[in-house]
Scaffold this active site. Sequence first.
Site, short mmCIF file in Angstrom:
data_model
loop_
_atom_site.label_atom_id
_atom_site.label_comp_id
_atom_site.label_asym_id
_atom_site.label_seq_id
_atom_site.Cartn_x
_atom_site.Cartn_y
_atom_site.Cartn_z
CE1 TYR A 52 55.21 -32.90 42.26
CE2 TYR A 52 55.18 -35.16 41.43
CZ TYR A 52 55.09 -34.27 42.49
OH TYR A 52 54.89 -34.71 43.76
CG HIS A 53 55.62 -30.86 31.89
ND1 HIS A 53 55.18 -29.71 31.26
CD2 HIS A 53 56.82 -31.15 31.34
CE1 HIS A 53 56.08 -29.33 30.37
NE2 HIS A 53 57.09 -30.18 30.39
CD GLU A 80 55.98 -31.21 22.65
OE1 GLU A 80 56.71 -31.26 23.65
OE2 GLU A 80 55.66 -32.21 21.98
NE ARG A 137 57.56 -39.51 25.94
CZ ARG A 137 57.28 -38.24 26.00
NH1 ARG A 137 56.24 -37.77 25.35
NH2 ARG A 137 58.01 -37.40 26.70
CG ASN A 177 56.11 -36.52 20.65
OD1 ASN A 177 55.57 -35.45 20.39
ND2 ASN A 177 56.88 -36.70 21.71
CD GLU A 178 60.36 -34.33 21.90
OE1 GLU A 178 60.59 -35.26 22.69
OE2 GLU A 178 60.34 -33.14 22.25
CD1 TRP A 226 60.88 -32.84 30.62
CD2 TRP A 226 62.98 -32.11 30.72
NE1 TRP A 226 60.98 -31.75 29.77
CE2 TRP A 226 62.26 -31.29 29.81
CE3 TRP A 226 64.34 -31.82 30.94
CZ2 TRP A 226 62.83 -30.20 29.14
CZ3 TRP A 226 64.91 -30.73 30.28
CH2 TRP A 226 64.16 -29.96 29.39
C1 GLA Z 1 58.62 -33.59 24.99
C2 GLA Z 1 57.45 -34.37 24.47
C3 GLA Z 1 56.15 -34.08 25.15
C4 GLA Z 1 56.36 -33.91 26.64
C5 GLA Z 1 57.37 -32.82 26.88
C6 GLA Z 1 57.61 -32.53 28.34
O1 GLA Z 1 58.93 -32.47 24.30
O2 GLA Z 1 57.27 -34.19 23.09
O3 GLA Z 1 55.28 -35.16 24.91
O4 GLA Z 1 56.79 -35.10 27.20
O5 GLA Z 1 58.60 -33.24 26.34
O6 GLA Z 1 58.55 -31.50 28.52
#
Ligand code: GLA
Length: 695
Positions: free
Chosen positions: A383-384, A333, A143, A181-182, A341
Amino acid sequence: MPSFGPLRVFLIFLAIQLAVAQTTLQNPKTIPSQIPNHDAILLGTDWYPEQWPESRWEEDLRLMEAAHIKVVRIAEFAWSRMEPSEGHYDFDWLGRAIAAANKHHIAVVLGTPTAAPPAWLTQAHPETLRVEEDGRRATHGNRAHGNASSQVYRQYCRQIAGQMARRFGKNPNVVGWQIDNEYGYALMSYDDATRKAFQEWLGKKYRTLDNLNARWTTSYWSQTYDSWSEIPIPVGPHNPGLMLEWKRFVTDTWNDYQNNQIEVIREFAEPRQFITGNLMGFFDGFDHYVISEPLTFVAWDDYVGSGHLDPAKNGLSHDLTRGFKQSNFWVIETQPGAVNWAGINNFLNEGEVRAMAWQAIAHGADEVGYWQWRSALNGQEQYHGTLLGADGTPVPLYEEVKQIGQEFASAQEALRGTTVVSQVALLNSYDSRWAIQFQKHNEKYDYVALLKSYYRPLYKLAQAIDVVSPYASLSNYKLVVAPDLNVLPKELADHLLDYVRAGGHLVLGPRSGMKDQFNSLLPQRQPGYLVDELGARVEQYYALDEDFPVSGEWGTGTVSTWAEQLEELTPGSKVLMRYGKSNGWLNGQPAVITRAYGKGRITYVGAILDDNLMTTAAEWMIRESGVRAPFATVPDGVEVSRRTGEGKDVFVLINFSAQTRRLTLPHPTRLLLTNRTSSVVELSPYGVEVLQVEP
Ligand code: GLA
C-alpha cells in the site's frame, strides 16, 4: 496581506551583502554530496529491478528519464538474488540493470543487502538471527533480523559487500554505496555473545570493577559487581550509568558493523565512489555523530507519516542531518504522497510533495529520492506510495515529481558548490537526550519538542540554523542555544566557556548541567560547572501538572511541564523573567537569568515557555547576539532559506500557508523556477521560487 516594503527590503539586502561576504568564505570548495560530472542536485528513486522481469526494465527507465530522474538506489534488499546459495554469486543481472540505467543517463547507488539476510544463511547459522529482549530468536521473513554483533553474521556481510565491490567498485555508472538499510533500526541481539561483548567493552573502558562500581554508585540497591560477567544488558529501567553505557555500546556495535563493510568496499572501490548510510532524522537508537563519521556524507529517509508537512519539524530534521557531518546530505528516501506504516496513511496534498522536495534542497540536500518507484506485487509494503501504479503506468503524482525534476535541472548549476551557512547553532546531545528519556520525571517532557520550540522562532528570524553536537567547533556562531544539555561534563563546560569568553552568547535550557559523562548527578547544583560563570544556580526543579504564570523582559505568559527556581549568586547576573503566583515555591522567583561573561554572555532559561514567549525570547536572543538574517522579513507562512558558495547566493522561498503570498523585491532578480527576471514573486499555497542573487 502582510507588508513587505521595498525600502526596508533594499536596506536589508545591503546589510545582507556584508553578512554574506563574511559567511561565504567558510564554504568548502567541493561538496562531497555533489557528484563530479553529474548535476549538482539530483532527483532520484528507489528501484527494485530484481522484483520485475528484465523485459520490463527498459520501460521503467524510460519513464524515469522522462521524469528527469538522475539517480536510482538499488539492490539493498537483493541478497538472495545476488547470492542464491552460499558462495554462489550472481551479479550479471545487476550489471545489466546498471548498464540499462546508464543508457538512460541514470546513475546508480548500490545498497549492501545486509538488512535482509537470505533464508539459507539464517537457517544454517541461527546465531545470525537476533535474539529479542524476551529471549526468543527473530524469525525469518521480515527484515533487520540479522544479529549485528554476531561475528559469524559480520563475516557473511563482509563477503557479500566485498563481492559487490569487487564486481562494481570500478563501474563508471556506480557513483556510490549505501551501507545496509537504516542500520537495522539499531535493534540489538540479547544473546549471550552480545552480553559478553558488552562486558568486554565495559572492561576496556573502565579497566577496573572498582572504577565502574564507583562511577555507577552500585552500592545503591546492592548492584555491586564482583565480576564483569555479572553485568547485565539493561532491559527496562536500570542503573542510569549502565543504561547510558549500553546506548554507547549499541552505537559502537553499529559503527563496527558498518566499518566492517566500509573497509572491504574501500578495498575494491574507486575513491570517487562515495559511501553513505540512510539515517532517520531524530531517531535516537544510536549516536548519529559517531555513525556519520566514517561516511563520505550522510543521507536520510524523510517521511511525514500521518498528517501533513510540519515545516519547522521537517526543517529541524534536515538541519539536524546536515549537522551530523556539518556538510550537505541526501534525502535518499521520501514519500511519494503516502506511506503504509502510519496510523492514517493520508496522501500529501497536491503541491505538498514539491514543496517538501524544495525544502530539503533549501536546507542543504543535494538529492531527493522517492521510495519507491513501483510497488512489488506482493510483500509487506503493497500500500505504500509509488510513482507508478501496479499496472506499471504513472500515478497522478508522477507529473508533480516530473516538475520537480525539471526544476532541479534548471536550478542545479546555481546550486553547485553551495551550502547553508548559519550564525546560530542549536546543540543536540544524544547523551543528554537518553539521560532525560531514561528518567523523564514528567511524562510530557519531550526532548525533540523542546528543541523545536527554540528552532521555530529562531529560524524565522535567523533564516538558517545549524544543529550540531555540543563538541563541534562553535567559533563561527554568534548565538549557541542548548535547549537541554543535561549531561555536561567538565571538558564540555570548558569548551562552552571558551566560546563565551571569545564573545559568543550561550543560552542553556532547563535540566542543563546536571549530570556527568557516567550519567551520575554532579555534586553541584545546575548548571554544574557553569554556575560561577552564570553567577546563578538552580535551587530546585519542579515537574508541573499545570501551567504557571511568568513575566518579565520577554512579556507575560505561561510555563508548562518543567520549571526551575533560579537564584542569583552575584550582582552581575540579571533576572529577565520571574514566575508569578504558582506553587508557593516558585512565586516571584527567577525563571531566566543572564550574565555577561568574558567577551560574551551566558543565559539560563529554567522553564519551558509558551510559544508567544518563545517568540519574544528568540527576538531578544537574536538582538542580543547581533545575528543578522540574510533576507528581508517574509510574510507569515513563507519559509526563506539560503544556500551560498563562492560567488553564489541562492534563496529558496516556499509558501507553507494556505493563502497566496506576494513579495516585492528591491530590484529585478533572477527567478530560476519561472525562468524570468522580476522584482515581484507571487507564491500560491505550496508555491516555491528560487532566487539567484548576485553576491
Ligand atoms: C524505510 C525503508 C524503506 C521502506 C520505507 C517505507 O524508510 O528504508 O525500505 O520500507 O521505509 O516508508
